[in-house]
Design a protein around this motif. Structure first.
Motif, PDB file in Angstrom:
ATOM      1  N   HIS A 125       0.830  -1.052   0.099  1.00  0.00           N
ATOM      2  CA  HIS A 125      -0.149  -0.059  -0.128  1.00  0.00           C
ATOM      3  C   HIS A 125       0.820   1.161  -0.007  1.00  0.00           C
ATOM      4  CE1 HIS A 125      -3.410   2.233   2.032  1.00  0.00           C
ATOM      5  NE2 HIS A 125      -3.207   2.958   1.011  1.00  0.00           N
ATOM      6  N   ILE A 126       0.598   2.239  -1.066  1.00  0.00           N
ATOM      7  CA  ILE A 126       1.479   3.414  -0.996  1.00  0.00           C
ATOM      8  C   ILE A 126       0.258   4.588  -1.079  1.00  0.00           C
ATOM      9  CG2 ILE A 126       3.546   2.510  -2.136  1.00  0.00           C
ATOM     10  CD1 ILE A 126       2.548   3.680  -4.773  1.00  0.00           C
ATOM     11  N   LEU A 127       0.731   5.836  -1.026  1.00  0.00           N
ATOM     12  CA  LEU A 127      -0.098   7.057  -1.257  1.00  0.00           C
ATOM     13  C   LEU A 127       0.219   7.499  -2.570  1.00  0.00           C
ATOM     14  CD1 LEU A 127       0.929   9.050   2.035  1.00  0.00           C
ATOM     15  CD2 LEU A 127      -1.155   7.637   1.724  1.00  0.00           C
ATOM     16  N   PRO A 128      -0.834   8.218  -3.070  1.00  0.00           N
ATOM     17  CA  PRO A 128      -0.863   8.893  -4.409  1.00  0.00           C
ATOM     18  C   PRO A 128       0.526   9.658  -4.650  1.00  0.00           C
ATOM     19  CG  PRO A 128      -3.068   9.168  -3.328  1.00  0.00           C
ATOM     20  CD  PRO A 128      -2.295   8.462  -2.315  1.00  0.00           C
ATOM     21  N   GLU A 129       0.799  10.135  -3.624  1.00  0.00           N
ATOM     22  CA  GLU A 129       2.092  11.016  -3.939  1.00  0.00           C
ATOM     23  C   GLU A 129       3.427  10.129  -4.010  1.00  0.00           C
ATOM     24  OE1 GLU A 129       0.909  11.959   0.636  1.00  0.00           O
ATOM     25  OE2 GLU A 129      -0.133  11.410  -1.557  1.00  0.00           O
ATOM     26  N   HIS A 130       3.038   8.972  -3.806  1.00  0.00           N
ATOM     27  CA  HIS A 130       4.366   7.894  -3.699  1.00  0.00           C
ATOM     28  C   HIS A 130       4.487   7.171  -5.108  1.00  0.00           C
ATOM     29  CE1 HIS A 130       4.265   7.494   0.681  1.00  0.00           C
ATOM     30  NE2 HIS A 130       4.867   8.748   0.618  1.00  0.00           N
ATOM     31  N   ARG A 131       3.487   7.528  -5.986  1.00  0.00           N
ATOM     32  CA  ARG A 131       3.517   7.057  -7.345  1.00  0.00           C
ATOM     33  C   ARG A 131       4.522   7.657  -8.430  1.00  0.00           C
ATOM     34  NH1 ARG A 131      -0.113   7.073 -10.766  1.00  0.00           N
ATOM     35  NH2 ARG A 131      -0.062   4.891 -11.316  1.00  0.00           N
ATOM     36  N   ASN A 132       5.639   7.266  -7.968  1.00  0.00           N
ATOM     37  CA  ASN A 132       7.088   8.217  -8.704  1.00  0.00           C
ATOM     38  C   ASN A 132       8.105   7.090  -8.935  1.00  0.00           C
ATOM     39  OD1 ASN A 132       8.582   8.405  -6.304  1.00  0.00           O
ATOM     40  ND2 ASN A 132       7.042   9.603  -5.646  1.00  0.00           N
ATOM     41  N   LEU A 133       9.111   7.651  -9.754  1.00  0.00           N
ATOM     42  CA  LEU A 133      10.005   6.555 -10.174  1.00  0.00           C
ATOM     43  C   LEU A 133      11.052   6.431  -8.626  1.00  0.00           C
ATOM     44  CD1 LEU A 133      11.258   5.588 -12.513  1.00  0.00           C
ATOM     45  CD2 LEU A 133      12.735   7.584 -12.920  1.00  0.00           C
ATOM     46  N   GLN A 134      11.090   7.388  -7.768  1.00  0.00           N
ATOM     47  CA  GLN A 134      12.056   7.244  -6.689  1.00  0.00           C
ATOM     48  C   GLN A 134      11.331   5.918  -5.833  1.00  0.00           C
ATOM     49  OE1 GLN A 134      14.973   8.225  -5.917  1.00  0.00           O
ATOM     50  NE2 GLN A 134      14.909   6.696  -4.799  1.00  0.00           N
ATOM     51  N   THR A 135      10.101   5.796  -5.628  1.00  0.00           N
ATOM     52  CA  THR A 135       9.568   4.598  -4.784  1.00  0.00           C
ATOM     53  C   THR A 135       9.845   3.372  -5.547  1.00  0.00           C
ATOM     54  OG1 THR A 135       7.744   6.217  -4.131  1.00  0.00           O
ATOM     55  CG2 THR A 135       7.228   3.896  -4.339  1.00  0.00           C
ATOM     56  N   LEU A 136       9.861   3.383  -7.208  1.00  0.00           N
ATOM     57  CA  LEU A 136       9.856   2.197  -7.785  1.00  0.00           C
ATOM     58  C   LEU A 136      11.437   1.576  -7.684  1.00  0.00           C
ATOM     59  CD1 LEU A 136       8.897   0.110 -10.076  1.00  0.00           C
ATOM     60  CD2 LEU A 136       9.765   1.874 -11.587  1.00  0.00           C
ATOM     61  N   LYS A 137      12.480   2.707  -7.719  1.00  0.00           N
ATOM     62  CA  LYS A 137      13.743   2.312  -7.553  1.00  0.00           C
ATOM     63  C   LYS A 137      14.020   1.886  -6.109  1.00  0.00           C
ATOM     64  CE  LYS A 137      15.838   5.219 -11.212  1.00  0.00           C
ATOM     65  NZ  LYS A 137      16.598   6.123 -11.554  1.00  0.00           N
ATOM     66  N   THR A 138      13.519   2.436  -5.140  1.00  0.00           N
ATOM     67  CA  THR A 138      14.108   2.231  -3.809  1.00  0.00           C
ATOM     68  C   THR A 138      13.396   0.780  -3.561  1.00  0.00           C
ATOM     69  OG1 THR A 138      13.711   4.404  -3.134  1.00  0.00           O
ATOM     70  CG2 THR A 138      13.517   2.636  -1.242  1.00  0.00           C
ATOM     71  N   THR A 139      12.064   0.397  -4.140  1.00  0.00           N
ATOM     72  CA  THR A 139      11.632  -0.868  -3.791  1.00  0.00           C
ATOM     73  C   THR A 139      12.479  -1.902  -4.585  1.00  0.00           C
ATOM     74  OG1 THR A 139       9.364   0.057  -3.817  1.00  0.00           O
ATOM     75  CG2 THR A 139       9.530  -2.249  -3.870  1.00  0.00           C
ATOM     76  N   VAL A 140      12.692  -1.757  -5.761  1.00  0.00           N
ATOM     77  CA  VAL A 140      13.882  -2.674  -6.457  1.00  0.00           C
ATOM     78  C   VAL A 140      15.048  -2.913  -5.809  1.00  0.00           C
ATOM     79  CG1 VAL A 140      15.088  -2.764  -8.635  1.00  0.00           C
ATOM     80  CG2 VAL A 140      12.825  -1.915  -8.809  1.00  0.00           C
ATOM     81  N   GLN A 141      15.626  -1.708  -5.397  1.00  0.00           N
ATOM     82  CA  GLN A 141      16.966  -1.954  -4.487  1.00  0.00           C
ATOM     83  C   GLN A 141      16.758  -2.747  -3.284  1.00  0.00           C
ATOM     84  OE1 GLN A 141      17.487   2.054  -3.978  1.00  0.00           O
ATOM     85  NE2 GLN A 141      19.020   2.059  -5.606  1.00  0.00           N
TER      86      GLN A 141
END
Length: 338
Positions: A125-141
């Motif tokens: 679960h994420i917030l609408p403001e977390h729908r960005n490239l940084q969230t994606l990259k951090t999760t991948v890492q």
């Protein structure tokens, strides 16, 4: 008396269990996930089942006790997991994972593709403001950290299975990859970049690139591959690839991404001329903002075991159906399928 063949088989099974147990724990800890039970079948009329690239056909069957209503064997759980986040009111920053089992009968059988699919299917679960490239990259890492930690554990327990992964994963957008190797096919690009770096996350899978082609197919109603990121390129999803030393090819471990919101769902369904799906209950809930924003994906269990154990064929780490001619040919090469 235990024969050498039996010993080899039991050692392999022990290694498979080590990978599955340790990665499950590492994934849950790093992404703050709780394990839940998962379905193997769903009702067709709900629209919950995934068709992956948009064309795969699920296994269907009539349900006698429900008036011959049509049921389907799951192909993945992207939509189902998102509903569960809302149903059980999973807090922001936390999520779920399942021990998913599926059938994908349209798969072309190969060393890396089986009819039987087993995944760590997860959703957060994420917030609408977390729908960005940084969230994606951090999760991948964080996922990649879990993979490398387990690879080291495997080497400690089984010294012949040497670690090969680099410390860090490399990020590249599919459009950047196209521009880097414009004369290569999509698979050739993946092989070239993954051989160079050892582990790569290719961002933006499903949307059209600069040559009006796509890097790979994606369905329109789970990953967001059309939103423009802060880099000016489209896509908030992607694939984790590692270099497989035995196959000498790029090897996909996971497909994942930030999920569609109401706007991107509508846009992507229009792009693929699949607006007819918007009538399904799941899609209606999403259009009405009744589902949480989320990020999620699937991580192949047999794929990860195949990589960690340095096997040539996925049938060496899972039991499935294979043509007898394939079994015979592989056996002649010293590759024995379960």
């Amino acid at each position: 008396m235990i024969t050498q063949t039996q010993t080899s088989f039991l050692v392999k099974e022990k290694a498979i269990q080590l990978v599955k147990d340790e990665f499950s724990k590492a994934l849950a800890e790093k992404l703050h996930l709780s394990k839940i039970s998962a379905p193997i079948i769903v009702q067709k009329h709900t629209g919950i089942n995934d068709d992956l690239c948009g064309v795969e056909r699920p296994v269907k069957f009539p349900i006698k006790s429900m008036g011959e209503e049509s049921g389907e064997v799951v192909q993945s759980l992207a939509k189902w997991k998102r509903q569960i986040l809302g149903k059980y009111d999973i807090p922001v920053g936390q999520g779920i994972w399942t021990d998913m089992r599926a059938l994908r009968t349209d798969e072309i059988l190969s060393p890396i593709h089986s009819l039987y699919v087993d995944q760590w299917d997860w959703e957060k679960h994420i917030l609408p403001e977390h729908r960005n490239l940084q969230t994606l990259k951090t999760t991948v890492q964080k996922i990649y950290e879990a993979i490398t930690e387990v690879e080291k554990l495997v080497e400690i327990q089984f010294p012949d299975l040497k670690s090969t992964l680099p410390k860090n994963i490399t990020f590249i957008h599919s459009e950047e990859l196209r521009q880097l190797y414009p004369d290569l096919t999509q698979k050739e690009r993946e092989d070239r970049i993954t051989k160079t770096h050892g582990a790569v996350f290719i961002i933006g899978i499903g949307g059209k690139l600069g040559d009006d082609k796509i890097h790979d197919d994606r369905a329109p109603d789970y990953d967001d591959w059309s939103s423009t990121s802060e880099t000016g390129m489209k896509g908030l999803n992607g694939d984790i690839l590692v270099w497989h030393p035995k196959l000498e090819k790029a090897f996909e471990i996971s497909s994942m991404g930030i999920r569609v919101n109401a706007e991107s769902l509508m846009h992507q369904c229009k792009l693929q001329e699949k607006t007819d799906r918007l009538k399904f209950p799941f899609h209606q809930m999403l259009l009405k903002d009744e589902l949480p924003q989320s990020i999620g994906g699937g991580i192949g269990q047999s794929r990860l075991c195949m990589f960690m154990l340095k096997k040539h064929h996925i049938g060496e780490v899972q039991v499935s159906i294979w043509p007898e001619t394939m079994r015979k040919t592989l056996a002649e090469q010293g590759i024995h399928l379960l």
